[in-house]
Scaffold this active site. Structure first.
Site, mmCIF file in Angstrom:
data_model
loop_
_atom_site.group_PDB
_atom_site.id
_atom_site.type_symbol
_atom_site.label_atom_id
_atom_site.label_comp_id
_atom_site.label_asym_id
_atom_site.label_seq_id
_atom_site.Cartn_x
_atom_site.Cartn_y
_atom_site.Cartn_z
ATOM 1 N N THR A 1 -22.565 2.756 -1.705
ATOM 2 C CA THR A 1 -22.842 4.084 -1.146
ATOM 3 C C THR A 1 -23.881 4.838 -1.963
ATOM 4 O OG1 THR A 1 -21.153 5.266 -2.434
ATOM 5 C CG2 THR A 1 -20.447 4.220 -0.358
ATOM 6 N N TYR B 1 0.831 -1.208 0.000
ATOM 7 C CA TYR B 1 0.000 0.000 0.000
ATOM 8 C C TYR B 1 0.857 1.246 0.000
ATOM 9 C CZ TYR B 1 -4.000 -2.954 1.415
ATOM 10 O OH TYR B 1 -4.985 -3.894 1.500
ATOM 11 N N LYS C 1 -22.998 6.504 -4.729
ATOM 12 C CA LYS C 1 -22.370 7.658 -5.387
ATOM 13 C C LYS C 1 -22.107 7.443 -6.868
ATOM 14 C CE LYS C 1 -17.665 6.441 -3.829
ATOM 15 N NZ LYS C 1 -16.561 6.886 -2.947
#
Length: 348
Positions: A244, A53, A246
């Protein structure tokens, strides 16, 4: 915040885990620190990361940056004892880390030592293998998964060598517990049997994708989790943001969202996914629930050991997700979700 125990003998952790994979690309160091502070204030003390990451994208020049951000928070705050850290070792398939080399005893030792330096700590509570050397059906690879070329004895010999090295690192006090990620029921069973045979430490957790839209875990792995006390660390419980609301099929993604970087959200956006999303949003609307909180609370109520890993790119998003911590979905909502799942199975 409710607390749960990982596996048979793992640490007690918050029932929600804080994900960190955007810290260092989509999020700055200061934003990552702010998320940790807010999570701790809300009772979340479990943080998951990985040596590769940040993502979006994964690049050789940013590998380890997320661990460094967590490490700088530890150094500045002095609150190492207040958090439980989990990180992951990268294997075959990501050229950004060790040129794509497989997980091996040497890679395990090098990976642990490097993560400890970046995290500015002397131990990692949970050390996980990011995916199996033999391959995986994760990341939408189930559509073409073909295990026919696997060699059982070679796979088991590889597992024995790696498990023995993990146990050495554990004996040295550098890691506390061991877990897998993107693993299968067969693979998890072999790791557990090797531990019972005395080869090494017993795995306490498995980190696989799991959400209302991704339910591959529900059968064989769920049974294994219950009978073997293996905890699922469910990543992408909001299906990379799809749940969500979105995103829409005929509208551009919001600026700065993951879909601006990965237009198909790594294979999750399909013609069939929109109907499934609409069905779950209708259930939330009819019940007067926020769809984000409903999706996370549903994961927390599954009939096997599980806790969700939630990620955010803002403190406001984090606050919304954490609102699911004390939410208990009523029977009628769970029944409606069951009907929607039958109507919209495996949308990606």
């Amino acid at each position: 915040m409710r607390r749960v125990r990982l596996g048979q003998n793992g640490p007690d952790v918050s029932a929600i885990c804080l994900g960190s994979m955007t810290w260092g690309t989509q999020n700055s160091e200061a934003e990552g620190h702010a998320q940790i502070d807010r999570a701790l204030a809300c009772g979340v003390d479990f943080i998951d990361t990985a040596e590769m990451y940040p993502v979006n994208p994964v690049r050789a020049e940013t590998v380890g940056r997320t661990e460094e951000i967590i490490g700088s928070w530890i150094a500045q705050s002095g609150r190492r004892r207040d958090v439980v850290l989990a990180t992951k070792l990268t294997g075959v398939g990501s050229s950004a880390v060790r040129a794509g080399a497989p997980i091996s005893p040497a890679a395990i030792r090098a990976g642990v030592e490097a993560s400890l330096r970046r995290l500015r700590t002397d131990h990692i509570e949970l050390y996980q293998f990011h995916w199996p050397n033999r391959g995986s059906y994760a990341f939408r690879q189930h559509w073409s998964f073909d295990p026919s070329g696997q060699n059982r004895e070679r796979n088991l010999a590889d597992m024995r060598a790696c498990l023995a090295e993990v146990s050495k690192m554990q004996a040295e006090g550098k890691i506390g517990h061991f877990g897998l990620s993107n693993e299968s029921a067969w693979g998890m069973a072999q790791w557990l049997m090797l531990a019972e045979a005395g080869v090494g430490t017993r795995a306490i957790a498995i980190q696989n994708e799991y959400s209302l839209l991704c339910r591959a875990y529900d059968t064989d792995l769920a049974e294994l989790g219950v009978n073997e006390a293996v905890t699922l660390l469910a990543y992408s419980p909001l299906a990379a943001g799809l749940l969500t609301g979105k995103y829409a099929p005929d509208a551009p993604p919001p600026p700065g969202s993951r879909a601006t970087l990965h237009p198909h959200l790594s294979g999750r956006i399909t013609p069939r996914v929109w109907g499934a999303i609409d069905a779950y949003h209708a259930i939330a609307r009819d019940a007067g629930l926020d769809p984000v909180q409903m999706a996370i609370a549903w994961v927390m109520q599954r009939p096997f050991p599980v806790l969700p890993i939630i990620g955010a790119t803002s403190v406001a998003q984090l606050d919304l997700a954490l609102g699911a911590a004390d939410l208990v979905l009523p029977a009628e909502v769970l029944a409606a979700i069951g009907k929607a799942h039958k109507a919209h199975p495996m949308p990606f």
